[in-house]
Scaffold this motif. Structure first.
Motif, PDB file in Angstrom:
ATOM      1  N   ALA A 135     -56.004  38.702  92.389  1.00 51.49           N
ATOM      2  CA  ALA A 135     -54.827  37.963  91.949  1.00 51.49           C
ATOM      3  C   ALA A 135     -54.121  38.737  90.845  1.00 51.49           C
ATOM      4  N   TRP A 136     -52.877  38.373  90.598  1.00 50.38           N
ATOM      5  CA  TRP A 136     -52.104  39.047  89.562  1.00 50.38           C
ATOM      6  C   TRP A 136     -52.096  38.208  88.291  1.00 50.38           C
TER       7      TRP A 136
ATOM      8  N   GLU B  44     -39.840  35.835  93.120  1.00 55.30           N
ATOM      9  CA  GLU B  44     -40.851  35.974  94.168  1.00 55.30           C
ATOM     10  C   GLU B  44     -42.108  35.172  93.845  1.00 55.30           C
ATOM     11  N   LEU B  45     -42.415  35.128  92.574  1.00 57.21           N
ATOM     12  CA  LEU B  45     -43.665  34.507  92.162  1.00 57.21           C
ATOM     13  C   LEU B  45     -43.643  32.987  92.265  1.00 57.21           C
TER      14      LEU B  45
ATOM     15  N   GLU C 286     -53.063  43.641  88.216  1.00 57.59           N
ATOM     16  CA  GLU C 286     -53.916  43.112  89.272  1.00 57.59           C
ATOM     17  C   GLU C 286     -55.352  43.029  88.776  1.00 57.59           C
TER      18      GLU C 286
ATOM     19  N   TRP D 219     -42.817  42.424  88.886  1.00 56.53           N
ATOM     20  CA  TRP D 219     -42.567  41.495  89.979  1.00 56.53           C
ATOM     21  C   TRP D 219     -41.313  40.703  89.651  1.00 56.53           C
TER      22      TRP D 219
ATOM     23  N   GLY E  39     -45.599  33.888  97.791  1.00 59.48           N
ATOM     24  CA  GLY E  39     -45.648  34.982  96.837  1.00 59.48           C
ATOM     25  C   GLY E  39     -47.092  35.344  96.528  1.00 59.48           C
ATOM     26  N   PRO E  40     -47.288  36.346  95.724  1.00 57.90           N
ATOM     27  CA  PRO E  40     -48.629  36.797  95.381  1.00 57.90           C
ATOM     28  C   PRO E  40     -49.368  35.720  94.581  1.00 57.90           C
TER      29      PRO E  40
END
Lengths: 275, 275
Positions: free
Chosen positions: B81-82, B163-164, B72, B159, B169-170
């Motif tokens: 953000a990641w 999901e990404l 992160e 992760w 998603g994040p």
DNA sequence: AAAATAGTGTCTGTAAGACATTATCTA
DNA sequence: TAGATAATGTCTTACAGACACTATTTT
């Protein structure tokens, strides 16, 4: 990856200019638009940074042999050695644009660069004795006709790849022999899975011409019958034109154009003997 | 050696990790050559340069899903953000060494980096708002056990790749979503032709575990019988240990170790449904 | 015994390699 | 006509996909 270390500048010549102390903020970008060997030193300060360049392995088939376009270095300690066309990447320039610029400056043609393919980045610490140079390498292919060997290009010429692997072959600058070998292997692999080989021949082409392009890249011979069957069984690879062409003696060959699909299903696997 | 010192830059936060305390989180985002960093800054004052970084797509299979290690961002652009673990490449540092350093700083393990594979270089002009950043991207794979998810790593976590890719998603920093997608595709392709998948499981492993690793990477299901036949028919892929292991219910499975050959002949082709 | 997973065997379709045969041109 | 190259067809083998069947464990 790369290991050799040659001497002299790599790209220095390209942009080399003796120093340029005090560059103003409004000053034009140092790395842009200059052709090789122009002024515009980038490394010469007391505060060296990393220089990013591109080098292009441009391949074509000449006289049945795989050939690569090289340029002869004319300045610096490495003068006389042959190098891949390359240039420093401008601050606001994409890598692809820099690659096109590097080649067009040497060959006068931007056309074949449509098949530009970034394949590896070479960054050995000592690959350039002057400063740290990170080079993003591209491969591209040209058809037999363009650019013509021995054309108007001043310092560039085509070399048979086979010659360059010999010990007695011409000296190559920096780690360019490694870059070349890696790029050639990339093309050898890519023509298995994509229609890249069709870019090595001029349209329209016969299946014999396409087959000889494969043979030149792989350094093998292929059975004409089986080659034909595989090519025609792959939809989207080539499209028949309906016309035929005489090549000399023998039955006239059907002519084809490049198809729409870039991916080959199933792949055109190279024979085990060529690996 | 002049290791870089970064300050406000993209990877500054990441790389700064070891010496976290006392790091001046100061400088916001200097645009080209504006803010002078401290001594040794690469964005030299009025003479902007290109920054070369590495970013690593480290993949593993967790709970049957392909997962990637992200960190992160806590400062600079895209804070919150990641991002992929990455760092600025030192002036006298190889790309591979920088990649190992970037990952080990986050995970505490250098082991999985043996499978480090440089796959592409990202250099869009605007990919970082502060200055021109050229990032050489690597993929590497880790087995399920290392590093443990939710381990001692401060700002990093695994992760699920799935999901990404969702809109909800994040958020991912910079163009790291593109880098991730390209890296994942590289791994999907590489496990077809190399024994890379064996690095996703811990030794000794069952063929069921190896098969589930393939399934996680490709997002498909594979017939256990045909998978077994193909794996065992490829010499050098896996070596039987002679032992067996109970996994729960069902017949105990034979255990295997990684074989010696890195190249698969013939390839373990993914089903057409997964492409 | 039922359920679950591992391991084995068999049938079939696709495609590659080898090679024979036919077609159509030049010299 | 012979010689050369293109195009087509046939036979065999290798292998992938599908799937039935057997083996060995837990519950």
């Amino acid at each position: 990856m790369a290991k050799e270390r040659k001497r002299s500048d790599k790209r220095v010549a390209e942009r080399a200019k003796p120093k340029r102390p005090g560059k103003g903020a409004a000053t034009p970008r140092p790395a842009h638009g200059s052709s090789a060997d122009g002024p515009g030193g980038f490394v010469t300060d007391d505060r060296p940074g990393v220089v990013v360049t591109v080098d292009v392995v441009l391949l074509a088939v000449h006289d049945g042999e795989l050939a690569v376009l090289l340029v002869e270095r004319r300045r610096g300690p490495d003068s006389g050695a042959w190098a891949l066309p390359g240039t420093v990447v401008g601050l606001d320039e994409t890598l692809g644009a820099a690659a096109v610029r590097a080649v067009s400056a040497r060959t006068g043609v931007a056309a074949p660069l449509g098949r530009l393919d970034q394949f590896a980045t070479f960054a050995d610490v000592d690959r350039d004795p002057r400063t740290r140079v990170v080079s993003v390498a591209f491969v591209a292919v040209a058809s037999e006709a363009v650019p013509p060997a021995g054309g108007p290009v001043a310092s560039g010429r085509w070399w048979a790849v086979k010659e360059l692997h010999k010990k007695k072959g011409p000296a190559m600058a920096f780690d360019h022999r490694d870059i070349l070998a890696t790029g050639v292997e990339r093309v050898r692999s890519r023509i298995e899975h994509t229609d890249l080989a069709t870019a090595l021949v001029d349209e329209p082409f016969t299946l014999g011409e396409l087959r000889r392009a494969y043979e030149a890249v792989w350094g093998t011979t292929l059975g004409p019958a089986n080659f034909r069957r595989k090519v025609l069984a792959t939809r989207g690879f080539v499209e028949p034109t309906g016309a035929t062409r005489m090549v000399g003696t023998g039955r006239p060959a059907d002519l084809y154009r490049r198809g729409a699909d870039a991916v080959l299903h199933p792949p055109m696997l190279r024979p085990a003997s060529s690996r």
